[in-house]
Scaffold this active site. Structure first.
Site, mmCIF file in Angstrom:
data_model
loop_
_atom_site.group_PDB
_atom_site.id
_atom_site.type_symbol
_atom_site.label_atom_id
_atom_site.label_comp_id
_atom_site.label_asym_id
_atom_site.label_seq_id
_atom_site.Cartn_x
_atom_site.Cartn_y
_atom_site.Cartn_z
ATOM 1 N N ASP A 64 0.853 -1.187 0.000
ATOM 2 C CA ASP A 64 0.000 0.000 0.000
ATOM 3 C C ASP A 64 0.887 1.235 0.000
ATOM 4 O OD1 ASP A 64 -1.097 0.321 3.482
ATOM 5 O OD2 ASP A 64 0.800 -0.348 2.670
ATOM 6 N N PHE A 77 6.719 2.128 -4.234
ATOM 7 C CA PHE A 77 8.103 2.330 -3.790
ATOM 8 C C PHE A 77 8.656 3.729 -4.086
ATOM 9 C CE2 PHE A 77 7.841 -2.342 -4.284
ATOM 10 C CZ PHE A 77 8.163 -2.705 -2.989
#
Length: 223
Positions: A64, A77
């Protein structure tokens, strides 16, 4: 109310999905959220805007969004320009240097990957501030399952990079077609990176598959 602002090329692929009842329930739940939600509404579908469906070469599956102030901007990321790389991304950069010799970049924004066909997809696309996994079970997983399923149906092959158990479990049953390349490793989190993520060489392996398929390899430098 939250509006589904998918870019046209993805809207065409997912138009049947976004008309399903769970999407309206998801919008309602997000509309009733009393806490701060990340990313901002205009960035929820940022990954889709950056990487058109037909251009996807590689998928990097996340969990998430970052739940810290100013970190999430709709791509797994990645963080916006000027924001310090979180610990997992620092480990990704360590592997990048070890694998393909790219030194730690000055920016932690992965837009340069996305524009080359790397879909940076999270399993859930929103999160409540300071509360990881707070929007699990609201409907996002069903939506991103549909995204993976549509990518899996493509005849044009894709490299899937699945880091961590949740990414592997999410994608295992959706990617039954054998013509895609599926690479798995532990999550790059500091808790697990040393159990096999560092040393997995996924960046060079992904490019080996792309070149085998006659595709342009990814320039993994972050700029």
């Amino acid at each position: 109310m939250v509006h589904m602002k998918l870019v046209k090329n993805w809207h065409e692929v997912l138009k049947d999905e976004i008309e399903k009842p769970y999407i309206q329930r998801l919008k309602d739940l997000l509309g009733r959220e009393t806490g701060e939600v990340y990313p901002t509404e205009d960035l929820i579908f940022n990954a889709f805007g950056m990487t058109p469906y037909k251009d996807v070469k590689v998928v990097i599956m996340g969990q998430d969004p970052y739940h810290g102030l100013g970190q999430a901007h709709g791509m797994s990321f990645s963080v916006p320009p000027g924001v310090t790389a979180p610990p997992s991304l620092k480990n990704i950069f360590k592997e990048l240097q070890s694998d393909v010799g790219i030194p730690e970049p000055e920016t932690a924004c992965l837009t340069s990957w996305a524009k080359q066909g790397v879909l940076l997809l999270n399993a859930t696309l929103t999160v409540r501030a300071s509360t990881p996994k707070s929007h699990y079970g609201m409907g996002w997983e069903e939506f991103t399952d549909a995204v993976i399923r549509k990518l899996g149906e493509r005849e044009d092959p894709i490299v899937f990079l699945l880091w961590g158990r949740s990414a592997k479990e999410k994608c295992d049953h959706l990617l039954e077609s054998s013509h895609h390349a599926i690479l798995t490793a532990p999550h790059p989190s500091p808790f697990s990176a040393h159990t096999g993520f560092l040393g997995c060489r996924h960046f060079s392996k992904a490019n080996e598959y792309l070149q085998k398929w006659g595709k342009e390899p990814i320039d993994w430098s972050v700029k």
